[in-house]
Design an enzyme around this catalytic site. Structure first.
Site, PDB file in Angstrom:
ATOM      1  N   LYS A   1       0.782  -1.338   0.179  1.00 30.17           N
ATOM      2  CA  LYS A   1      -0.001  -0.093  -0.028  1.00 30.17           C
ATOM      3  C   LYS A   1       0.900   1.325   0.074  1.00 30.17           C
ATOM      4  O   LYS A   1       1.910   1.361   0.829  1.00 30.17           O
ATOM      5  CB  LYS A   1      -0.844  -0.083   1.400  1.00 30.17           C
ATOM      6  CG  LYS A   1      -2.082   0.985   1.320  1.00 30.17           C
ATOM      7  CD  LYS A   1      -3.343   0.312   0.621  1.00 30.17           C
ATOM      8  CE  LYS A   1      -4.563   0.766   1.015  1.00 30.17           C
ATOM      9  NZ  LYS A   1      -5.568   0.080   0.596  1.00 30.17           N
TER      10      LYS A   1
ATOM     11  N   THR B   1      -4.406  -5.215   2.114  1.00 27.58           N
ATOM     12  CA  THR B   1      -3.575  -3.928   2.178  1.00 27.58           C
ATOM     13  C   THR B   1      -4.330  -2.603   2.873  1.00 27.58           C
ATOM     14  O   THR B   1      -3.620  -2.013   3.688  1.00 27.58           O
ATOM     15  CB  THR B   1      -3.401  -3.349   0.702  1.00 27.58           C
ATOM     16  OG1 THR B   1      -4.649  -2.915   0.009  1.00 27.58           O
ATOM     17  CG2 THR B   1      -2.527  -4.241  -0.220  1.00 27.58           C
ATOM     18  N   ASP B   2      -5.473  -3.034   2.979  1.00 27.87           N
ATOM     19  CA  ASP B   2      -6.314  -2.110   3.894  1.00 27.87           C
ATOM     20  C   ASP B   2      -5.947  -2.358   5.457  1.00 27.87           C
ATOM     21  O   ASP B   2      -5.813  -1.313   6.078  1.00 27.87           O
ATOM     22  CB  ASP B   2      -8.046  -2.370   3.681  1.00 27.87           C
ATOM     23  CG  ASP B   2      -8.683  -1.335   4.557  1.00 27.87           C
ATOM     24  OD1 ASP B   2      -8.556  -0.160   4.240  1.00 27.87           O
ATOM     25  OD2 ASP B   2      -9.462  -1.790   5.379  1.00 27.87           O
TER      26      ASP B   2
ATOM     27  N   ARG C   1      25.360  33.854 -14.850  1.00 27.29           N
ATOM     28  CA  ARG C   1      23.975  33.413 -15.356  1.00 27.29           C
ATOM     29  C   ARG C   1      23.274  33.197 -13.955  1.00 27.29           C
ATOM     30  O   ARG C   1      24.100  33.139 -12.975  1.00 27.29           O
ATOM     31  CB  ARG C   1      24.282  32.101 -16.215  1.00 27.29           C
ATOM     32  CG  ARG C   1      24.866  30.949 -15.219  1.00 27.29           C
ATOM     33  CD  ARG C   1      24.798  29.466 -16.118  1.00 27.29           C
ATOM     34  NE  ARG C   1      25.264  28.617 -15.633  1.00 27.29           N
ATOM     35  CZ  ARG C   1      25.315  27.425 -15.921  1.00 27.29           C
ATOM     36  NH1 ARG C   1      24.633  27.001 -16.813  1.00 27.29           N
ATOM     37  NH2 ARG C   1      25.802  26.405 -15.254  1.00 27.29           N
TER      38      ARG C   1
ATOM     39  N   GLN D   1      28.315  20.682 -12.755  1.00 25.06           N
ATOM     40  CA  GLN D   1      28.770  19.495 -12.517  1.00 25.06           C
ATOM     41  C   GLN D   1      29.904  19.903 -11.382  1.00 25.06           C
ATOM     42  O   GLN D   1      30.191  19.108 -10.463  1.00 25.06           O
ATOM     43  CB  GLN D   1      29.885  19.132 -13.735  1.00 25.06           C
ATOM     44  CG  GLN D   1      29.174  18.386 -14.755  1.00 25.06           C
ATOM     45  CD  GLN D   1      28.410  19.214 -15.815  1.00 25.06           C
ATOM     46  OE1 GLN D   1      28.094  20.405 -15.488  1.00 25.06           O
ATOM     47  NE2 GLN D   1      27.943  18.932 -17.158  1.00 25.06           N
TER      48      GLN D   1
HETATM   49  O1  LIG Z   1      26.333  23.595 -15.767  1.00 21.70           O
HETATM   50  C1  LIG Z   1      26.031  23.343 -16.796  1.00 21.70           C
HETATM   51  N1  LIG Z   1      26.655  22.052 -17.285  1.00 21.70           N
HETATM   52  C2  LIG Z   1      26.290  21.742 -18.626  1.00 21.70           C
HETATM   53  O2  LIG Z   1      26.757  20.483 -19.040  1.00 21.70           O
HETATM   54  C3  LIG Z   1      25.486  22.595 -19.407  1.00 21.70           C
HETATM   55  N2  LIG Z   1      25.169  22.402 -20.605  1.00 21.70           N
HETATM   56  C4  LIG Z   1      24.220  23.558 -20.841  1.00 21.70           C
HETATM   57  O3  LIG Z   1      23.695  23.741 -22.136  1.00 21.70           O
HETATM   58  N3  LIG Z   1      24.336  24.225 -19.978  1.00 21.70           N
HETATM   59  C5  LIG Z   1      25.095  23.680 -19.049  1.00 21.70           C
HETATM   60  N4  LIG Z   1      25.204  24.115 -17.535  1.00 21.70           N
END
Ligand SMILES: O=c1[nH]c(=O)c2[nH]c(=O)[nH]c2[nH]1
Length: 330
Positions: A15, A74-75, A202, A251
């Site tokens: 559940k 399951t109830d 950005r 990353q």
């Molecule tokens: O931090 C980022 N990693 C990427 O691999 C990626 N690729 C993308 O178009 N923008 C970004 N930004």
């Protein structure tokens, strides 16, 4: 990760969405860390969305013959979870899942295995005026938060000599963070398919799931929680590093967060990330007379990143840092 924790058995039932709201669970106290003001919670509202799954070879005839003699409805599972929540004496979701799995398997001895998972539904304390300090936590009124939440799983099987824990996981799910300036993405492959401009500032909006695993799961279940890793601190470590770092990419950001988490918690063996790039689309580069800009929601499709790191990654990173420091001091 999901694969690793999914139920491999083909024959199972249970559940989901069992919503249980328990009040006045034992308060949790945890070790402080430099990145976080969180040292525990009063646990006045302990709200969970629980899912139970069970399996046993003896259940085959319920599928093949329609023989329900061993089928716990399951109830009834839902009722069991709701009522037995009154008997929980611990202070963490991890200990709750272990408790509930154990009492369930004790009751229904024909079952061979159980998986319990729970999302802790966040209820935040609200501040109210008080006589002593300007504002203090109400202790009675809590606000349902739609923000990130901790999600935990616990899997246990009946063995020759009692129960065996065969799987567990913890993650912070759906952390959504915007950093309005101080993030870059440049230097990537440029070829005939590239239309994205390099960006040196950005507005980086990320969605994150962060999971962690204890080297010894016993550390998650200690009565005094002295080696417990709270989701709130994982979240605060992420906030702190996002704030401090001028990240060249998502990353690198998640890599650095991962290293810091492993550094802070020697009891963890592994940490992993799933990230999603929701960077706002710029509409107006500069609001006249201010550093403001105007953005809108990005259009799909969205990029993602994944990373999983263990203590050996931390050691390797430390060696690289030490070598760099040694080279600099020469
Ligand atoms: O931090 C980022 N990693 C990427 O691999 C990626 N690729 C993308 O178009 N923008 C970004 N930004």
């Amino acid at each position: 990760m999901m694969e690793h924790n999914s139920i491999k058995r083909t024959m199972h039932y249970g559940k989901g969405d069992v919503l249980v709201y328990r009040t006045f669970v034992k308060p949790l106290h945890v070790q402080p860390i430099p990145e976080s003001a969180f040292t525990g919670t009063d646990n006045v509202v302990f709200a969970l969305n629980v899912k139970i799954t069970v399996w046993a070879d003896a259940l085959l005839s319920s599928f093949s013959e329609g023989d329900n003699t061993l089928v716990v409805a399951t109830d009834s599972m839902k009722n069991f979870i709701l009522r037995r929540t009154a008997d929980f004496t611990g202070s963490t979701v991890e200990s709750y899942l272990q408790f509930m799995a154990t009492v369930f398997m004790d009751k229904y001895t024909h079952l061979t295995g159980i998986e319990l998972s729970a999302e802790r539904i966040p209820f935040d304390p609200v501040l109210v005026p008080s006589d002593e300090t300007p504002f203090q936590e109400s202790g009675l009124v809590y606000r349902h938060s739609r923000n990130e939440s901790g999600v935990y799983t616990f899997r246990m099987e009946r063995g020759e000599n009692g129960y065996r824990i065969v799987g567990q996981s913890a993650k912070l799910s759906n952390l959504h963070l915007i950093k309005v300036k101080g993030s870059m993405f440049a230097g990537f492959v440029r070829d005939e398919y590239t239309t994205l401009a390099e960006s040196f500032d950005r507005p980086l909006y990320i969605y994150l799931n962060i999971g962690w695993e204890y080297a010894d799961y016993g550390d998650a279940l200690l009565e005094e929680a002295e080696r417990y890793v709270p989701a709130e601190q994982i979240s605060d470590i992420t906030h702190t590093l996002f704030h401090q770092l001028n990240s060249p990419s998502i990353q690198k950001l998640i890599y650095d967060v991962g290293l810091r988490i492993l550094e802070r918690y020697p009891q963890l063996g592994k940490v992993w990330f799933e990230s999603n790039n929701r960077t706002w689309e710029t509409i107006v580069e500069q609001v006249p007379g201010s550093e403001g800009r105007v953005y809108t929601e990005p259009r799909p499709p969205y990029g993602f990143q994944g990373f999983s790191m263990t203590r050996s990654d931390l050691q390797a990173a430390k060696r690289v840092q030490e070598a760099a420091a040694a080279a600099e001091s020469k």
